[in-house]
Design a protein around this motif. Sequence first.
Motif, PDB file in Angstrom:
ATOM      1  N   SER A  29       0.829  -1.189   0.000  1.00  0.00           N
ATOM      2  CA  SER A  29       0.000   0.000   0.000  1.00  0.00           C
ATOM      3  C   SER A  29       0.868   1.244   0.000  1.00  0.00           C
ATOM      4  N   TRP A  52       0.991   3.515  -7.439  1.00  0.00           N
ATOM      5  CA  TRP A  52       0.025   3.078  -6.433  1.00  0.00           C
ATOM      6  C   TRP A  52      -1.276   3.878  -6.558  1.00  0.00           C
ATOM      7  N   ASN A  73      -3.997  -5.267  -5.799  1.00  0.00           N
ATOM      8  CA  ASN A  73      -3.768  -4.701  -4.474  1.00  0.00           C
ATOM      9  C   ASN A  73      -4.272  -5.625  -3.366  1.00  0.00           C
ATOM     10  N   MET A  76      -1.644  -8.099  -2.956  1.00  0.00           N
ATOM     11  CA  MET A  76      -0.325  -7.476  -2.761  1.00  0.00           C
ATOM     12  C   MET A  76       0.692  -8.084  -3.710  1.00  0.00           C
TER      13      MET A  76
END
Length: 123
Positions: A29, A52, A73, A76
């Motif tokens: 993140s 991001w 996301n 990850m």
Amino acid sequence: QVQLVESGGGLVQAGDSLKLSCATSGIFSGYDMGWFRQAPGNEREFVAAVRWGSGATYTADSVKGRFTISRDNAKMTMYLQMNNLKPEDTAVYYCAARRGVAPITVGRGYDYWGQGTQVTVSS
């Protein structure tokens, strides 16, 4: 502990496809992610990156139209879909992560690196 682990490399023939994965832990993140590669005797070169925040992607001219970067996301994990591989794509491929403001195509701006995965394309 931060870890980036690449997988998916291998030996293929020209024209084949591979999909590389970069699984992360400890970060994801807020980090831009990138792929770089280094062939024997050559300097490390930028391949592709994804931001991001915006999800904007950047791809080197040498692989544009053949390679696609993406990120999941929730998992990850970052990916590099490589199609129509050529012998000149042979290299160790590294994933990397950064939060800095240097140009996203510059390797020294990245904070964390994986150990690399070998991609070999035979003619």
